[in-house]
Write a protein that holds these residues in place. Structure first.
Motif, PDB file in Angstrom:
ATOM      1  N   THR A  85       0.824  -1.211   0.000  1.00 31.49           N
ATOM      2  CA  THR A  85       0.000   0.000   0.000  1.00 31.49           C
ATOM      3  C   THR A  85       0.862   1.267   0.000  1.00 31.49           C
ATOM      4  O   THR A  85       0.644   2.186  -0.787  1.00 31.49           O
ATOM      5  CB  THR A  85      -0.907  -0.009   1.251  1.00 31.49           C
ATOM      6  N   GLY A  86       1.840   1.294   0.897  1.00 35.33           N
ATOM      7  CA  GLY A  86       2.691   2.484   0.997  1.00 35.33           C
ATOM      8  C   GLY A  86       3.534   2.677  -0.257  1.00 35.33           C
ATOM      9  O   GLY A  86       3.728   3.802  -0.724  1.00 35.33           O
ATOM     10  N   GLN A  87       4.033   1.546  -0.821  1.00 37.09           N
ATOM     11  CA  GLN A  87       4.819   1.650  -2.059  1.00 37.09           C
ATOM     12  C   GLN A  87       3.957   2.212  -3.190  1.00 37.09           C
ATOM     13  O   GLN A  87       4.423   3.003  -4.008  1.00 37.09           O
ATOM     14  CB  GLN A  87       5.367   0.272  -2.457  1.00 37.09           C
ATOM     15  N   LYS A  88       2.681   1.817  -3.217  1.00 40.10           N
ATOM     16  CA  LYS A  88       1.777   2.336  -4.257  1.00 40.10           C
ATOM     17  C   LYS A  88       1.634   3.849  -4.135  1.00 40.10           C
ATOM     18  O   LYS A  88       1.604   4.572  -5.122  1.00 40.10           O
ATOM     19  CB  LYS A  88       0.400   1.686  -4.149  1.00 40.10           C
ATOM     20  N   LYS A  89       1.521   4.329  -2.901  1.00 41.68           N
ATOM     21  CA  LYS A  89       1.366   5.774  -2.701  1.00 41.68           C
ATOM     22  C   LYS A  89       2.621   6.498  -3.171  1.00 41.68           C
ATOM     23  O   LYS A  89       2.543   7.519  -3.844  1.00 41.68           O
ATOM     24  CB  LYS A  89       1.132   6.106  -1.219  1.00 41.68           C
ATOM     25  N   SER A  90       3.789   5.948  -2.797  1.00 43.00           N
ATOM     26  CA  SER A  90       5.042   6.579  -3.212  1.00 43.00           C
ATOM     27  C   SER A  90       5.181   6.531  -4.730  1.00 43.00           C
ATOM     28  O   SER A  90       5.676   7.473  -5.354  1.00 43.00           O
ATOM     29  CB  SER A  90       6.244   5.889  -2.576  1.00 43.00           C
ATOM     30  N   ALA A  91       4.722   5.412  -5.332  1.00 41.15           N
ATOM     31  CA  ALA A  91       4.827   5.264  -6.789  1.00 41.15           C
ATOM     32  C   ALA A  91       3.972   6.311  -7.504  1.00 41.15           C
ATOM     33  O   ALA A  91       4.408   6.934  -8.482  1.00 41.15           O
ATOM     34  CB  ALA A  91       4.375   3.857  -7.188  1.00 41.15           C
ATOM     35  N   ALA A  92       2.761   6.529  -6.993  1.00 43.03           N
ATOM     36  CA  ALA A  92       1.870   7.518  -7.625  1.00 43.03           C
ATOM     37  C   ALA A  92       2.457   8.922  -7.478  1.00 43.03           C
ATOM     38  O   ALA A  92       2.358   9.751  -8.389  1.00 43.03           O
ATOM     39  CB  ALA A  92       0.478   7.440  -7.003  1.00 43.03           C
ATOM     40  N   LEU A  93       3.088   9.161  -6.341  1.00 43.40           N
ATOM     41  CA  LEU A  93       3.707  10.470  -6.118  1.00 43.40           C
ATOM     42  C   LEU A  93       4.892  10.663  -7.068  1.00 43.40           C
ATOM     43  O   LEU A  93       5.044  11.713  -7.705  1.00 43.40           O
ATOM     44  CB  LEU A  93       4.180  10.573  -4.667  1.00 43.40           C
ATOM     45  N   LEU A  94       5.731   9.631  -7.174  1.00 43.41           N
ATOM     46  CA  LEU A  94       6.879   9.703  -8.078  1.00 43.41           C
ATOM     47  C   LEU A  94       6.412   9.993  -9.503  1.00 43.41           C
ATOM     48  O   LEU A  94       6.961  10.855 -10.201  1.00 43.41           O
ATOM     49  CB  LEU A  94       7.649   8.378  -8.014  1.00 43.41           C
ATOM     50  N   ASN A  95       5.383   9.273  -9.938  1.00 44.39           N
ATOM     51  CA  ASN A  95       4.851   9.474 -11.291  1.00 44.39           C
ATOM     52  C   ASN A  95       4.414  10.929 -11.488  1.00 44.39           C
ATOM     53  O   ASN A  95       4.758  11.576 -12.482  1.00 44.39           O
ATOM     54  CB  ASN A  95       3.670   8.515 -11.489  1.00 44.39           C
ATOM     55  N   ALA A  96       3.695  11.470 -10.497  1.00 40.97           N
ATOM     56  CA  ALA A  96       3.182  12.849 -10.611  1.00 40.97           C
ATOM     57  C   ALA A  96       4.325  13.855 -10.676  1.00 40.97           C
ATOM     58  O   ALA A  96       4.318  14.775 -11.496  1.00 40.97           O
ATOM     59  CB  ALA A  96       2.276  13.166  -9.426  1.00 40.97           C
ATOM     60  N   LEU A  97       5.333  13.662  -9.825  1.00 39.71           N
ATOM     61  CA  LEU A  97       6.442  14.618  -9.808  1.00 39.71           C
ATOM     62  C   LEU A  97       7.242  14.543 -11.099  1.00 39.71           C
ATOM     63  O   LEU A  97       7.629  15.566 -11.658  1.00 39.71           O
ATOM     64  CB  LEU A  97       7.360  14.339  -8.614  1.00 39.71           C
ATOM     65  N   ALA A  98       7.462  13.302 -11.573  1.00 38.65           N
ATOM     66  CA  ALA A  98       8.310  13.142 -12.753  1.00 38.65           C
ATOM     67  C   ALA A  98       7.631  13.672 -14.019  1.00 38.65           C
ATOM     68  O   ALA A  98       8.305  14.083 -14.959  1.00 38.65           O
ATOM     69  CB  ALA A  98       8.684  11.674 -12.911  1.00 38.65           C
ATOM     70  N   LEU A  99       6.305  13.667 -14.041  1.00 40.29           N
ATOM     71  CA  LEU A  99       5.590  14.205 -15.215  1.00 40.29           C
ATOM     72  C   LEU A  99       5.708  15.726 -15.295  1.00 40.29           C
ATOM     73  O   LEU A  99       5.463  16.313 -16.339  1.00 40.29           O
ATOM     74  CB  LEU A  99       4.108  13.834 -15.147  1.00 40.29           C
ATOM     75  N   LYS A 100       6.063  16.345 -14.169  1.00 40.06           N
ATOM     76  CA  LYS A 100       6.236  17.803 -14.095  1.00 40.06           C
ATOM     77  C   LYS A 100       4.974  18.562 -14.505  1.00 40.06           C
ATOM     78  O   LYS A 100       5.065  19.622 -15.144  1.00 40.06           O
ATOM     79  CB  LYS A 100       7.399  18.259 -14.975  1.00 40.06           C
ATOM     80  N   THR A 101       3.809  18.011 -14.205  1.00 38.24           N
ATOM     81  CA  THR A 101       2.594  18.776 -14.506  1.00 38.24           C
ATOM     82  C   THR A 101       2.604  20.059 -13.668  1.00 38.24           C
ATOM     83  O   THR A 101       3.140  20.075 -12.556  1.00 38.24           O
ATOM     84  CB  THR A 101       1.319  17.971 -14.182  1.00 38.24           C
ATOM     85  N   LYS A 102       2.001  21.113 -14.188  1.00 36.77           N
ATOM     86  CA  LYS A 102       2.109  22.419 -13.515  1.00 36.77           C
ATOM     87  C   LYS A 102       1.385  22.438 -12.173  1.00 36.77           C
ATOM     88  O   LYS A 102       1.763  23.164 -11.268  1.00 36.77           O
ATOM     89  CB  LYS A 102       1.541  23.498 -14.426  1.00 36.77           C
ATOM     90  N   LEU A 103       0.330  21.644 -12.064  1.00 33.89           N
ATOM     91  CA  LEU A 103      -0.414  21.580 -10.802  1.00 33.89           C
ATOM     92  C   LEU A 103      -0.603  20.119 -10.402  1.00 33.89           C
ATOM     93  O   LEU A 103      -1.161  19.331 -11.170  1.00 33.89           O
ATOM     94  CB  LEU A 103      -1.785  22.265 -10.981  1.00 33.89           C
ATOM     95  N   ILE A 104      -0.110  19.777  -9.212  1.00 37.94           N
ATOM     96  CA  ILE A 104      -0.301  18.415  -8.687  1.00 37.94           C
ATOM     97  C   ILE A 104      -1.284  18.503  -7.529  1.00 37.94           C
ATOM     98  O   ILE A 104      -1.130  19.337  -6.630  1.00 37.94           O
ATOM     99  CB  ILE A 104       1.011  17.816  -8.160  1.00 37.94           C
ATOM    100  N   LEU A 105      -2.281  17.639  -7.568  1.00 38.66           N
ATOM    101  CA  LEU A 105      -3.323  17.643  -6.547  1.00 38.66           C
ATOM    102  C   LEU A 105      -3.181  16.354  -5.749  1.00 38.66           C
ATOM    103  O   LEU A 105      -3.507  15.267  -6.242  1.00 38.66           O
ATOM    104  CB  LEU A 105      -4.687  17.743  -7.232  1.00 38.66           C
ATOM    105  N   LEU A 106      -2.631  16.459  -4.550  1.00 30.48           N
ATOM    106  CA  LEU A 106      -2.328  15.257  -3.757  1.00 30.48           C
ATOM    107  C   LEU A 106      -3.388  15.060  -2.685  1.00 30.48           C
ATOM    108  O   LEU A 106      -3.580  15.933  -1.828  1.00 30.48           O
ATOM    109  CB  LEU A 106      -0.975  15.407  -3.070  1.00 30.48           C
ATOM    110  N   ASP A 107      -4.049  13.924  -2.730  1.00 30.91           N
ATOM    111  CA  ASP A 107      -5.112  13.633  -1.780  1.00 30.91           C
ATOM    112  C   ASP A 107      -4.579  12.694  -0.704  1.00 30.91           C
ATOM    113  O   ASP A 107      -4.302  11.519  -0.977  1.00 30.91           O
ATOM    114  CB  ASP A 107      -6.292  12.999  -2.528  1.00 30.91           C
ATOM    115  N   GLU A 108      -4.406  13.212   0.483  1.00 27.18           N
ATOM    116  CA  GLU A 108      -3.910  12.433   1.625  1.00 27.18           C
ATOM    117  C   GLU A 108      -2.681  11.591   1.276  1.00 27.18           C
ATOM    118  O   GLU A 108      -2.701  10.367   1.410  1.00 27.18           O
ATOM    119  CB  GLU A 108      -5.046  11.576   2.181  1.00 27.18           C
ATOM    120  N   PRO A 109      -1.588  12.254   0.856  1.00 23.65           N
ATOM    121  CA  PRO A 109      -0.432  11.484   0.372  1.00 23.65           C
ATOM    122  C   PRO A 109       0.329  10.728   1.448  1.00 23.65           C
ATOM    123  O   PRO A 109       1.028   9.770   1.136  1.00 23.65           O
ATOM    124  CB  PRO A 109       0.461  12.560  -0.259  1.00 23.65           C
TER     125      PRO A 109
END
Ligand SMILES: Nc1ncnc2c1ncn2[C@@H]1O[C@H](COP(=O)(O)OP(=O)(O)OP(=O)(O)O)[C@@H](O)[C@H]1O
Length: 240
Positions: free
Chosen positions: A139-163
């Motif tokens: 579970t925790g690895q999945k959360k970190s993986a989703a965060l890594l994906n979001a940061l690496a995409l460099k989208t201008k706005l990241i919306l993190l829900d209970e990270p």
């Protein structure tokens, strides 16, 4: 560049959950905490901002030179909503192939983005996980993986829900570290919804307080642990 939310209302069927929201979000590289009790409307607001939910009325406008672009068109390319729980990425794809898939969705050059993805994986101590399928992660690895994906995409706005939910102590430190890094790198705005006072006060430069679908207060500066708890109690004091 700024996002202006004007008189926005959102209902799920007959139930209204966001009421006349007016909020401006400057796309500088600051981290804003979205704070409020369970059911206040935080996830709904973030999903509307990401373009995956449409408001019932009101507008979101881009305050930008390129006025021709509709917000929804801009949001689908330039924002990423990272949901709470374990639903961020595609199950049967490895983390790196998820990144490749999301590059396609967000029109990001995968080959150019890969080295940044790998360096972020190292920072998050996830380099051993990038070839593992998402559904084979904890579970925790999945959360970190989703965060890594979001940061690496460099989208201008990241919306993190209970990270930080379900992250172990090292992963929580890694989360704070990379979020603080995004401020120094300069190009990503992060809106983070969380009940984790420790995370919020370690990374946020400002706060928006939401109660029962109404924005009730804003703070344009960081807050100490004690100040945030006091503000929370003042803002969400039960009446009667
Ligand atoms: N798909 C849905 N259909 C109907 N009602 C919904 C749906 N999703 C959320 N709601 C309702 O909308 C309201 C706001 O929910 P939302 O998830 O946005 O709150 P939240 O502030 O993120 O809460 P939490 O802190 O518990 O995650 C709640 O009353 C919730 O029950």
């Amino acid at each position: 560049m700024q996002i202006d939310i004007q008189n926005l209302n959102k209902k799920y069927n007959a139930r209204q959950v966001l009421f006349d929201i007016n909020l401006s979000i400057n796309l500088d590289s600051k981290i804003i905490g979205l704070v409020g009790p369970n059911g206040a409307g935080k996830s709904t607001l973030m999903r509307v901002l990401s373009g995956v939910l449409l408001p019932n009325s009101g507008k979101i406008k881009l305050n930008d030179a390129d006025k021709k672009l509709e917000y929804i068109q801009w949001a689908l390319k330039n924002t990423l909503y990272v949901p709470a729980g374990e639903r961020g990425l595609i199950n049967r794809l490895s983390l790196v192939n998820n990144f490749r898939y999301f590059c396609g969705l967000k029109n990001v050059n995968y080959k150019k983005g890969l080295s940044y993805f790998e360096s972020m994986a190292q920072t998050l101590e996830m380099e051993n996980l990038i070839n593992r399928d998402y559904d084979q992660m904890s579970t925790g690895q999945k959360k970190s993986a989703a965060l890594l994906n979001a940061l690496a995409l460099k989208t201008k706005l990241i919306l993190l829900d209970e990270p930080s939910n379900e992250l172990d102590i090292d992963a929580q430190d890694g989360l704070k570290h990379v979020l603080n890094l995004t401020k120094n790198k300069g190009n990503q705005k992060v809106l983070v919804s969380s009940h984790d006072v420790n995370l919020l006060t370690s990374v946020c430069d400002g706060y928006v307080f939401i109660r029962e679908g109404h924005i009730i207060a804003k703070l344009d500066s960081p807050a100490s642990h004690e100040d945030l708890i006091n503000l929370y109690h003042q803002s969400f004091k039960k009446e009667g």
